[in-house]
Enzyme design. Sequence first.
Site, short mmCIF file in Angstrom:
data_model
loop_
_atom_site.label_atom_id
_atom_site.label_comp_id
_atom_site.label_asym_id
_atom_site.label_seq_id
_atom_site.Cartn_x
_atom_site.Cartn_y
_atom_site.Cartn_z
N HIS A 168 0.79 -1.23 0.00
CA HIS A 168 0.00 0.00 0.00
C HIS A 168 0.82 1.28 0.00
CE1 HIS A 168 -4.44 1.13 1.13
NE2 HIS A 168 -4.03 1.70 0.03
N ASP A 201 -9.94 -0.21 4.22
CA ASP A 201 -8.76 -0.82 4.82
C ASP A 201 -9.04 -1.19 6.28
OD1 ASP A 201 -6.02 -1.32 5.57
OD2 ASP A 201 -5.33 0.23 4.21
N HIS A 223 -6.65 -0.97 8.28
CA HIS A 223 -5.68 -0.07 8.92
C HIS A 223 -5.89 1.37 8.45
CE1 HIS A 223 -3.86 -4.08 8.29
NE2 HIS A 223 -3.53 -3.96 9.56
N ASP A 268 -3.25 3.56 7.96
CA ASP A 268 -2.10 3.97 7.15
C ASP A 268 -1.78 5.46 7.29
OD1 ASP A 268 -2.00 1.30 6.46
OD2 ASP A 268 -2.84 1.57 4.46
N HIS A 285 4.26 1.16 4.16
CA HIS A 285 2.85 0.96 3.75
C HIS A 285 1.87 1.38 4.83
CE1 HIS A 285 1.86 -3.39 5.39
NE2 HIS A 285 2.57 -2.70 6.26
N ASP A 308 -7.58 -1.76 -0.02
CA ASP A 308 -6.63 -2.71 0.58
C ASP A 308 -7.42 -4.00 0.85
OD1 ASP A 308 -4.98 -4.16 2.35
OD2 ASP A 308 -4.14 -2.33 3.22
N ASP A 365 -6.94 -6.29 2.76
CA ASP A 365 -7.05 -6.71 4.16
C ASP A 365 -8.26 -6.10 4.87
OD1 ASP A 365 -6.23 -4.22 5.31
OD2 ASP A 365 -4.12 -4.82 5.31
N GLU A 371 -2.04 -5.19 -1.77
CA GLU A 371 -1.68 -6.09 -0.67
C GLU A 371 -2.01 -7.57 -0.87
OE1 GLU A 371 0.26 -5.36 1.99
OE2 GLU A 371 0.30 -3.16 1.96
N1 LIG Z 1 -1.28 -1.19 4.17
C1 LIG Z 1 -1.22 -1.96 5.23
N2 LIG Z 1 -1.55 -3.23 5.18
N3 LIG Z 1 -0.80 -1.38 6.36
C2 LIG Z 1 -0.60 -2.07 7.61
C3 LIG Z 1 -0.02 -1.16 8.63
C4 LIG Z 1 0.15 -1.84 9.96
C5 LIG Z 1 0.65 -0.93 11.08
N4 LIG Z 1 -0.32 0.08 11.39
C6 LIG Z 1 1.98 -0.29 10.71
O1 LIG Z 1 2.03 0.89 10.50
O2 LIG Z 1 2.97 -0.98 10.61
MN LIG Z 2 -3.44 -0.33 3.73
MN LIG Z 3 -4.40 -2.73 5.60
#
Ligand SMILES: NC(=[NH2+])NCCC[C@H](N)C(=O)O
Ligand SMILES: [Mn+2]
Ligand SMILES: [Mn+2]
Length: 303
Positions: A99, A123, A125, A127, A140, A228, A230, A273
Site C-alpha cells: 500500500h 482498509d 488499517h 495507514d 505501507h 486494501d 485486508d 496487498e
Molecule cells: N497497508 C497496510 N496493510 N498497512 C498495515 C499497517 C500496519 C501498522 N499500522 C503499521 O504501520 O505498521
Molecule cells: Mn493499507
Molecule cells: Mn491494511
Amino acid sequence: MKIELIGFPMFYGCDRPGVEHGPDKLRENGLVEILKKHNEEVEDFGNIDVMSVDTDRKYASHKSMKYLDEVVDGNLKLAQAVEKSLKAGNLPFVVGGDHSLGLGSMAGVKAASEEEYAVIWIDAHADLNVTESSPSGNIHGMPLGASTGLGDEALTSLYVKGQKVKPENIYIIGLRSVDEGEEVIIREHGINIWRMTDIRERGMDTVIHELLEMLGDSGIGKIHLSYDIDSLDIRLVPGTGTPVEDGLEFEESKALVKAIISTGKVGSIDFVEFNPVIDKDDITLNSSLTMLEAFSEALGNVK
Ligand SMILES: NC(=[NH2+])NCCC[C@H](N)C(=O)O
Ligand SMILES: [Mn+2]
Ligand SMILES: [Mn+2]
C-alpha cells in the site's frame, strides 16, 4: 473512459516478500479479461520498474523507515505514470504491491490537476503513521499520513511538494487495527472514519448512505479510491501480510465499492496487498478476482 492498468510490483513498503508478484499473478488469472468483460477500453501499461536491493540494506537509507530510497524511487515513477494516464483522460487502475503505492498514486492525482479531490480508503488499517508513531517502520503504514502533509519530508514532498489531499476530504472505511499515534491524527485532523464496529452496529447500507451524503455535501467532484484487500475478513484473505479478524464480508465490500463507483466521480483506483506467495489454496487469489469483477462491473455501468 479508458482503464489503464498499472502494475506496481513492490514489497519494500511492507517488508514481506511475495506481494510484488501480485500484479502478474492477477494478470495470469484473467485480470485484463475481467476488466474487459464490462469495459470497452482497457490498456495494460505493464509494471512500474522497481529497483532491486538486498534485504540487508533495508535500513541503508533511513534508520527507522525501511527501504526509504527504493519506496521513493518506485513511487516517483508511479506518480509520473498516473499523472500521464489522467492527463490522457484515462482512469489509472494501480495494482500492487504493497500500500505504499498510495504515495505515488495520490501524488500523480495531485500533479494532474488543481481540482480538489476526496480519498476513500477501504482498509483494516488507517495507514496514517508518521516515522515516530510507526510500530514497524514499514512505509505501507504511512501513505495516507504523508498525503495530508504529515511525516518525513522524503514522503510528503514526493513528486509534488506538500499536502496532496485535505484531511477533511479523507474517508476511511473498515478500520479495526489503528495505532495510538494514528488515533491522535484522526482526532486532531478531523479525518472521517467508519470502524468495523460502526458497520456492525448500523449496517453497511447505512454507512454507504452516510458516506454518499457527506461526499455530496462536500461538493467535491473527484474521488481517488484506494482498496486494501485486508479490509476483507481474515478468512477471505489469508494471503495478505497484515490480515485482521472481524472484517468485511464480500457482499458488504461489493456493495460499498459499487456505490462509490456509481457516483461517477472515481477517477483513479488502487488495489493492493495481495501476496500470492503466502496465499492458502488460492483463497486470496479468488477473493481478489471476486472483488475485481465487482470493480469492473461497476466501472462498466458508469455512463
Ligand atoms: N497497508 C497496510 N496493510 N498497512 C498495515 C499497517 C500496519 C501498522 N499500522 C503499521 O504501520 O505498521
Ligand atoms: Mn493499507
Ligand atoms: Mn491494511
